[in-house]
Each structure stands twice: as C-alpha cells, then as structure tokens.
Write an enzyme that holds these catalytic residues in place. Structure first.
Site, PDB file in Angstrom:
ATOM      1  N   LYS A 158     -10.790 -84.209 -20.086  1.00  0.00           N
ATOM      2  CA  LYS A 158      -9.331 -85.204 -19.933  1.00  0.00           C
ATOM      3  C   LYS A 158     -10.041 -86.383 -18.543  1.00  0.00           C
ATOM      4  CE  LYS A 158      -6.268 -81.441 -20.552  1.00  0.00           C
ATOM      5  NZ  LYS A 158      -4.770 -82.060 -20.144  1.00  0.00           N
ATOM      6  N   LYS A 198      -2.575 -83.379 -14.357  1.00  0.00           N
ATOM      7  CA  LYS A 198      -2.534 -82.540 -15.292  1.00  0.00           C
ATOM      8  C   LYS A 198      -4.116 -81.508 -15.153  1.00  0.00           C
ATOM      9  CE  LYS A 198      -4.082 -86.233 -17.513  1.00  0.00           C
ATOM     10  NZ  LYS A 198      -3.368 -86.902 -19.237  1.00  0.00           N
ATOM     11  N   ARG A 199      -3.974 -80.792 -15.366  1.00  0.00           N
ATOM     12  CA  ARG A 199      -4.791 -79.876 -15.712  1.00  0.00           C
ATOM     13  C   ARG A 199      -6.126 -80.554 -15.538  1.00  0.00           C
ATOM     14  NH1 ARG A 199      -3.774 -74.427 -15.189  1.00  0.00           N
ATOM     15  NH2 ARG A 199      -5.835 -74.031 -14.791  1.00  0.00           N
ATOM     16  N   THR A 204       1.715 -84.481 -22.980  1.00  0.00           N
ATOM     17  CA  THR A 204       3.466 -84.658 -22.867  1.00  0.00           C
ATOM     18  C   THR A 204       3.555 -85.838 -21.744  1.00  0.00           C
ATOM     19  OG1 THR A 204       3.361 -82.961 -22.531  1.00  0.00           O
ATOM     20  CG2 THR A 204       4.202 -82.662 -24.168  1.00  0.00           C
ATOM     21  N   HIS A 217      -2.726 -75.653 -31.318  1.00  0.00           N
ATOM     22  CA  HIS A 217      -1.781 -76.769 -29.819  1.00  0.00           C
ATOM     23  C   HIS A 217      -3.057 -77.645 -29.549  1.00  0.00           C
ATOM     24  CE1 HIS A 217       2.341 -75.982 -28.976  1.00  0.00           C
ATOM     25  NE2 HIS A 217       1.781 -75.318 -28.859  1.00  0.00           N
ATOM     26  N   LYS A 270       6.521 -88.454 -20.681  1.00  0.00           N
ATOM     27  CA  LYS A 270       7.053 -88.356 -19.664  1.00  0.00           C
ATOM     28  C   LYS A 270       6.977 -89.899 -18.667  1.00  0.00           C
ATOM     29  CE  LYS A 270       6.740 -83.518 -19.103  1.00  0.00           C
ATOM     30  NZ  LYS A 270       5.479 -83.158 -18.691  1.00  0.00           N
TER      31      LYS A 270
HETATM   32  O1  73E Z   1      -2.641 -81.761 -25.518  1.00  0.00           O
HETATM   33  C1  73E Z   1      -1.744 -80.450 -25.336  1.00  0.00           C
HETATM   34  C2  73E Z   1      -0.559 -79.970 -25.734  1.00  0.00           C
HETATM   35  O2  73E Z   1       0.619 -81.852 -25.186  1.00  0.00           O
HETATM   36  C3  73E Z   1      -2.610 -79.642 -25.493  1.00  0.00           C
HETATM   37  O3  73E Z   1      -3.345 -79.126 -24.170  1.00  0.00           O
HETATM   38  C4  73E Z   1      -1.607 -78.150 -24.242  1.00  0.00           C
HETATM   39  O4  73E Z   1      -0.294 -77.951 -24.969  1.00  0.00           O
HETATM   40  C5  73E Z   1       0.410 -79.470 -24.797  1.00  0.00           C
HETATM   41  C6  73E Z   1       1.582 -79.103 -25.931  1.00  0.00           C
HETATM   42  O5  73E Z   1       1.139 -79.245 -26.929  1.00  0.00           O
HETATM   43  C7  73E Z   1      -2.458 -76.783 -25.175  1.00  0.00           C
HETATM   44  N1  73E Z   1      -2.104 -75.885 -24.239  1.00  0.00           N
HETATM   45  C8  73E Z   1      -3.617 -74.396 -24.611  1.00  0.00           C
HETATM   46  N2  73E Z   1      -3.915 -74.542 -25.450  1.00  0.00           N
HETATM   47  N3  73E Z   1      -3.795 -76.478 -26.126  1.00  0.00           N
HETATM   48  C9  73E Z   1      -3.476 -73.440 -23.712  1.00  0.00           C
HETATM   49  C10 73E Z   1      -4.752 -72.403 -24.387  1.00  0.00           C
HETATM   50  C11 73E Z   1      -4.638 -71.174 -23.755  1.00  0.00           C
HETATM   51  C12 73E Z   1      -4.915 -70.908 -22.524  1.00  0.00           C
HETATM   52  C13 73E Z   1      -3.046 -72.219 -22.178  1.00  0.00           C
HETATM   53  C14 73E Z   1      -2.558 -73.323 -22.984  1.00  0.00           C
END
Ligand code: 73E
Length: 829
Positions: A571, A565-566, A673, A374, A677
C-alpha cells in the site's frame, strides 16, 4: 440550524406502513420504559448512559417486530435465500444508522432534547464492534446494508468474537496493541439465542459401514464437541420496513464441567476444558491480506461454517422438499476462501447423514456455492497442511481427496496433451509438506468465481487462475466493489447530504446514479460556494478532533491529504512519507517559499507480527515529531498520525479530506473501497492505476483524478527486465538525500539504525514494491496538486465532478449485479 429542523428535507418519506402511529407509544416513552424495566434504573432523570441504552432497546423493539414479520414472509413466499458467509464483519456503530434507516431520527432528537442531551454525545456511549480487519469485513457490512435496502431474503453468517481487532495506541511513536473487549458492557444490538445451539465436532475418527444397498458409508464420531450458539445482529433496510440479520456464532463448552475430574477433586482441570472450548470464538486474527496458519484459525473457520450449514439445512428441511431443490431455494456466497471448508462439510452432511450418492451430493454443492476472491498476493492464498486437516477434520480430508481424484480424472481426460496441468490445478500441492489449496477447492466446488474490480478479475483470469479459465470458461466473472451511500454519505456527511437533497431531491440515497445531475451545477457560483462551505465545516470538525486527541493545531484551510488503511508494504505508506520528507527539505532550503500549507494525515494498524509495517508507523511518527516542531516549516507542513483507525474515525475523516492517497503498487490492491468513500465525498484521488482506481478514473473523468506511476503491465515488465533500485538512488539527488536521512539519526537522535530495515528493504532488498521507481512521478504529481488546489474554482469543480461520477460505486449497484449475475434472487419488499 438545528439538525432536527432540516432532517425532513434530507430523507425519503417513510413507506405508508411505516408511518408513525403504527405504534401507540413514542420512541422516547419506550426508551424511558426500558430504562426502568430492562435496565432496572431510575428513569426520573437521565444521563448519557441511560439515555443511550434506553434508546437502543426502544429501537431494537421496532427492528424485532419488522424482522419477525419479514421472516414470516420468507417462509410464506417460499423465497430463495442467500447465505453470505464471512469470517469478518465491520458494521461500525449502530445507533445513528439504525435510527436513520427506521426513520426515527427526529423522534430521537426530540426525546434527547427534552432531557438536555444530544445525539452526538449519546453516540459516543457506543463502542464499535471491530469484528474485521479492513476492506473485506467492511465490504461484507456494506453489502448487508444494501441487501436489506433492496429487500433481499439474505442472511449474514460469521463469528461473535469476544475480542475484536486490537485497539491501537501509539507510545513513543510505536504501535502498541491493546485488547478490544467490546462486549465488556454487553451489547443490546446483539441478541443471544441460546436455543439455537449446535454441537460441532473436531478430531475423532471415521468408521465405515455398508448400507442396505451395499454401499460403503462413513460415519465421523468421537473427538471433541464444542457448542455453537447463535447471536443475531439486525440490519434494517433504508426506510422500507425490511430487517435482515447477521448470525454470529459463539463457542460454548459442550459440558459445563467434566464431572469425573470434578469429583476427583481436579477443579481447575475441569474448568480448563471449558476455557479451551470458548477459545474458538475468543479473538479475531489480526492479519489482513495474509493467511494465519494456526490451528485455531482453521478451527474458527470450520466452527462457523459447520454451524451455518446446519442452520441452512434445518430451515430447508422445514420445507419438505427433495434435496435437489436445495440450490433452487438457497445460494451460499463465500467471502474469500475463509469459509471454503463449507464445501466438504455440506458434502459430508449429504453423504454421511442424509445418505445421498456422491454424484447427487456433488451436483448440489456445485450449484449452491459461489466464491469471491479478494486478493492475489501469493502469500495470501490460503493453504492448510494435509496433516492438520487429517487430524482436525479427518472425514473432510477424505472428501477433499475424493473431490480431487474425480476432478483430476476429468482434467486428464479433456487435456490429454498437457501432462503438467493436473499437478498445477490439483487441490493438493506437492512438496515436502502437502497442503490443501483452499482457492482451488473453492473454484472446483462453486458455480461462480468473481474478482472485485475489472483489473483484479483480469489478473485472476490471466495469471493466478489461468489454468482454471480453460477448464471452467464460464465460471469467472467480475463484480466491482461498492460502498453504501447511507453510511458513507448520508450519515457521515450531513452538510453535503443536505446540499444534495436540496438540489436533487432525496432519491440519491437509494439511487446513487442521481448524483450525475450535479454536473449541471458545476458552473453555478452559489452552489460552488455552498459546496466549499460544507467541506470547510467538515474540515473544522476534523481539526477540532486532532486538536483534542493529538494536541496539534492544524489549519483547516491547508490541504488535508489523507492516507488511512491497513499498513502494508504494497500500500506504500512509505512512498507518502518519503515525499513528505523531501517537501520538508525543500521548505527548509527555501524559507521564503510560497506554498499552499499541507496537513498530511495517516491512520491504520499493522498486524502485530508484521515488523516492517510497524517500522513504517514508527518512521511516520518520528518524521511527524520533527516536522511539527520545526519553527521553519510548521506553518506549511503538519504530519498527523491518528491512532486506532476504525469505521467511526473513517466517518470523521472521509468528508474532511481534500486529497485521497491510493498509491499501491499497480497490480496489488484487488479493489480498494476507501478510494470510493473519499471520492464520493468530493476528495480528489492521487492514485496508481490499480484496483478500482482505474474505474473511478473512468467515471469521474481523467481531468478530475491524479493517476501516476507504473501500470500493472509496466511493473511486470520492469521486474522481468531486472529492476535495480540503486539506479534511482544514484540518479535522483532529492531522493538520495531523503533515503540517507532515513539511514541516519536525523529522525531518531542518537540512534542511526532505527530505520535501517526500511533503507535495506528499499535498496539491498531490491524494493519489491517499487517505491523508488514511482517516486519521481509521485512527487511531480503532488506539485501539480498543490498548484491546482490554489485555484479554488478549478478545485471545487473537480471536487463536484468526483461526487457526480461516483454513483456507480454504490453497493446497491454491486449487490444488484450479484443478484442478476450469480444469485438469481427476487427482492421481497
Ligand atoms: O483490495 C482490498 C479489497 O478492496 C483487499 O485487499 C481486501 O478486500 C477488499 C474488499 O474486496 C482483502 N482482504 C483480504 N484479502 N483481500 C484478507 C485476507 C486474509 C485475511 C483478512 C483479509
């Protein structure tokens, strides 16, 4: 109109075996029964709390009946099962969604109406489980919804954190974290299963022994034991009679008290052990997109993975099949590398407990596991010190070494003329402190590795995992993320859902591609009028919330521009606030300016240890205070920070948004995501060519999205050339003015250094996320937006075209791609 008068128009009819009458009591009767017999309270009159809990229990009964029937069917049909392992799930509130899926909304409305209550006030009683940080956890929940709706034999697995992600308060503009004790009243959506209990070992030693064939065997023993207890959460499919579950493990002490010290009079000492064991599932780590190198985090990962593998093997053993059938009957999807320790754990079980040979065990693992990546942020790729794993999980470290030894031997054999390759792909990084690279472990131990958008997968192949592409050319694939239309349209946007069902019928709820038929309606004046009315209704509802919570009046006819968003530098909430400051300056300079009023809305949490992200939150709040109280600008410009952004707040914001801000530095947001939405609900996106934004643009059409700024290749090229933010500072006077204001006491009277960290990061710090490089393009794009918004016909057409083009981004489509391309599962409905 009253909701209950039109609900039947909105939704698919229930499948036959679902029809009311299958039970001989109504939902309301059961709710009243539960108030008396489960809650032990007087049911001759109801308040909100009693009505809520009574309804929850009555709904739960119906889900449990279906769930047990579905489990029986899985066994009877000998179905292949999917295990979706995720350290995070963000389901949002349950009641409304469960009523909707089970077709019980009408009955619930009637029951509540009889007691002078409404569903809207009842759902406020529910608190939302914040068992995830952001996109990754919410994605897991969208996928669970689609799996149930598609009738898949699937199980989610995770941790039952006692404390979810912290509750965010804003005090004097600063983020303050409060514990989220979401279980303080208990949750009847979560059913404890005290008999599903497994001991999980930590630390200890590894003994060697010879088996009857003279083979060297290993036995991990001693150390500490903690019990993992199951708690199940139920996920009903949309009106198909199917109910799946998510099993969340809770840590329990292995022994109630250590009796010896108890008898010796050390009461506190003996309770201490109980407390530290329970710590494992106490709290969710609050970092998104960044690994947390704490021992407790690794303990959490191993704890839930070990319990899950036990559960899988327990079910498999009931089938009495040979071990090589394990991957024919099961598939395990790893959500990021957080559960990757499952690979050596299953190896350990097969080798040490089931006494299989290495090749056989390894072959099973490589056919069983699949890994989703991710994030490509280098600092987010998870690694654990070898020393730590050696101590906490000594047998696993041996197994990882052996996996690596065999893997590198193969690599050396096939790539003889590349002596550097083995160290680059090794599972263990060299350097002063050796570390295990969890992504390498996950790649080597899986049959599938997928990214979450086209661009992201391309970057994985070209850069991050380039070496592995050559070693395992068929292993990499893309699965662009999706969102569930049940929660993110049907549930959160009732006015628009009604309009859609009226014109398209209700099949869009399970076949979102139907939305493309909206394109035929864009020239229908009446339809456009209704579309606009729906949007206005949603905006008024949000305006009421802002008035109530922030005490600020916003104009529902202003442009609602939203970035939620976070908080993360990549970002680029900073880019957004810099633009707002320059707008503010322009309005003050030209008091008579004709401008479409704008309401800029922010929401999101910063990891408690991420100081820069917290500084940015503080900056936004300081700018908001100044702008909102300035009589020269306040009719044109409002800045709102909504505290404690979560799934429930997203459900309120998404349908009320005109402009969706998706402005990450190109190449950094794996998918996003939230972007989906908003566009699904008819917002227009201002975004960079990053993550899924690119694919959204392809589907809604170039003219219906505002893409701007450097693309990923340009970001790389500029960095290679040598990027100098001072150039932009010198050459753009508007930008310079904004930056100088931040570097003064304009927004923090009397304190001119409050934001020097931000100023320095953007200039002397080299602006790693290229905020200044994209600034001008961003400002100009906003001018276009403001201009085009005024042309209502044009704007509404674009809004409709957005919804029309978003069918592809349903999580039903995404899950079907996983089924066909990775899982090879049969739906069982
Ligand atoms: O871009 C998003 C993505 O839409 C991405 O940053 C997020 O996952 C979403 C779903 O695919 C994400 N979160 C984490 N890594 N990618 C993450 C990593 C470590 C701890 C918690 C979350």
């Amino acid at each position: 109109k009253d909701v209950k008068d039109y609900l039947h128009l909105l939704d698919k009819p229930l499948d036959e075996f679902e029809a009311p009458g299958a039970r001989n009591s109504t939902l309301g009767e059961d709710a009243l029964w539960h108030v008396l017999y489960s809650l032990g309270q007087d049911n001759t009159y109801l308040n909100k709390r009693k009505a809520y809990w009574g309804l929850v229990l009555a709904v739960r009964d119906r889900m449990l009946e279906k769930w047990t029937a579905v489990q029986r069917k899985y066994y009877a049909n000998d179905d292949k099962r999917l295990y979706y392992l995720s350290l995070e799930f963000l389901p949002g509130k349950f009641l409304r969604g469960n009523l909707l899926a089970l077709g019980l909304e009408n009955e619930a409305h009637e029951f509540l109406h009889e007691h002078d209550l409404s569903l809207d006030e009842i759902v406020d009683e529910e608190c939302e489980p914040g068992l995830g940080n952001g996109g990754l956890g919410r994605l897991a929940s969208c996928y669970m919804d689609s799996m149930a709706t598609l009738g898949l034999p699937a199980y989610g697995y995770g941790i039952r954190y006692s404390y979810g992600l912290f509750r965010q308060e804003i005090r004097n503009g600063h983020q303050v974290e409060q514990p989220d004790n979401w279980l303080h009243e208990g949750s009847h959506w979560l059913i404890p299963r005290p008999h599903n209990l497994f001991p999980i070992r930590f630390y200890g030693t590894v003994n060697e022994w010879l088996d009857d064939d003279g083979m060297l065997r290993h036995d991990w023993r001693g150390g500490d034991l903690v019990m993992a207890m199951a708690n199940d959460m139920y996920v009903p499919g949309y009106r198909n009679g199917h109910v799946n579950s998510i099993r969340l493990w809770e840590a329990r002490p292995h022994k109630e008290f250590v009796l010896s010290s108890f008898n010796a009079g050390d009461y506190i000492g003996s309770v201490q052990e109980k407390i530290s064991d329970e710590n494992i599932s106490m709290v969710l780590y609050p970092s998104d997109d960044a690994p947390e190198g704490k021992t407790l985090r690794l303990k959490q990962q191993y704890f839930f993975v070990a319990a899950t593998m036990r559960d899988m093997v327990r079910r498999f053993k009931k089938l009495n099949k040979p071990w090589d059938q394990l991957p024919e009957k099961n598939v395990v999807q790893l959500n990021e590398t957080h559960p990757a320790i499952a690979i050596p754990e299953l190896m350990r079980m097969l080798l040490d407990e089931e006494l299989l040979g290495w090749e056989e065990a390894w072959c099973i693992c490589q056919k069983l596991f699949a890994y989703t990546n991710h994030t490509i942020l280098p600092e987010a790729l998870e690694t654990w010190p070898v020393k730590l794993i050696e101590r906490l999980l000594p047998r696993h470290m041996q197994i990882i070494y052996e996996i690596n030894r065999r893997f590198l031997e193969e690599v050396r054999l096939h790539f003889r003329d590349e002596p550097e390759l083995p160290s680059r792909v090794s599972l263990i990084s060299a350097g002063p402190e050796q570390r295990v690279r969890m992504s390498h472990l996950a790649i080597v131990g899986s049959f599938s590795v997928n990214g979450v958008s086209s661009l992201h997968t391309q970057i994985l192949k070209d850069r991050v995992f380039h070496d592995f592409i050559r070693i395992f050319p068929d292993r990499f694939n893309n699965k662009t993320n999706g969102i569930t239309p049940r929660r993110w349209l049907r549930q959160c946007n009732v006015p628009l859902s009604w309009l859609l069902s009226e014109h398209l019928g209700c099949n869009w709820i399970t076949d979102l591609t139907q939305l493309k038929k909206l394109r035929e309606l864009v020239d229908d004046v009446e339809f456009r009028h209704d579309w606009e009315q729906c949007r206005l209704t949603n905006k008024k509802r949000l305006a009421d919330y802002i008035e109530k919570v922030n005490g600020i009046t916003v104009n529902p006819h202003s442009i609602f521009d939203v970035q939620v968003k976070r908080f993360h530098e990549y970002k680029r909430q900073l880019l957004n606030i810099l633009h707002i400051i320059s707008l503010y300056n322009n309005i003050r300079r030209n008091p008579d300016v004709k401008m479409q009023p704008c309401t800029f809305i922010f929401g999101g949490k910063a990891a408690p240890s991420y100081q820069m992200a917290k500084d940015i939150i503080y900056l936004i709040n300081c700018v908001a205070r100044r702008v909102n109280s300035d009589p020269h600008t306040r009719n044109f410009l409002k800045v709102i920070f909504l505290a404690n952004y979560n799934v429930s707040l997203a459900q309120l914001l998404v349908p009320a948004t005109d402009v969706s801000e998706q402005i990450s530095t190109a190449g950094y947001e794996a998918s996003g995501t939230g972007n989906m939405k908003f566009a699904l609900n008819g917002a227009l996106t201002i975004g960079t060519r990053d993550g899924a934004n690119i694919e959204i643009g392809e589907r809604v059409g170039d003219g219906n999205i505002y893409l701007f700024g450097l693309c990923e290749k340009e970001v790389l090229a500029l960095r290679r050339r040598g990027y100098d933010p001072w150039e932009f500072y010198k050459n753009d006077s508007e930008l310079r003015e904004v930056l100088d204001m931040i570097n003064s006491d304009q927004f923090t009277p009397g304190d001119s250094t409050a934001f020097s960290s931000i100023f320095n990061s953007l200039l002397t710090g080299g602006d790693p996320f290229m905020v200044l490089a994209d600034y001008r393009a961003y400002v100009e794009t906003h001018k276009r937006i403001s201009h085009e918004y005024v042309d209502r016909d044009l704007w509404i057409k674009k809004s409709i075209m957005n919804t029309a083009g978003m069918g592809y981004f349903s999580s039903d489509r995404a899950v079907k791609e996983y089924i066909d391309g990775i899982w090879s599962l049969e739906p069982d409905v």
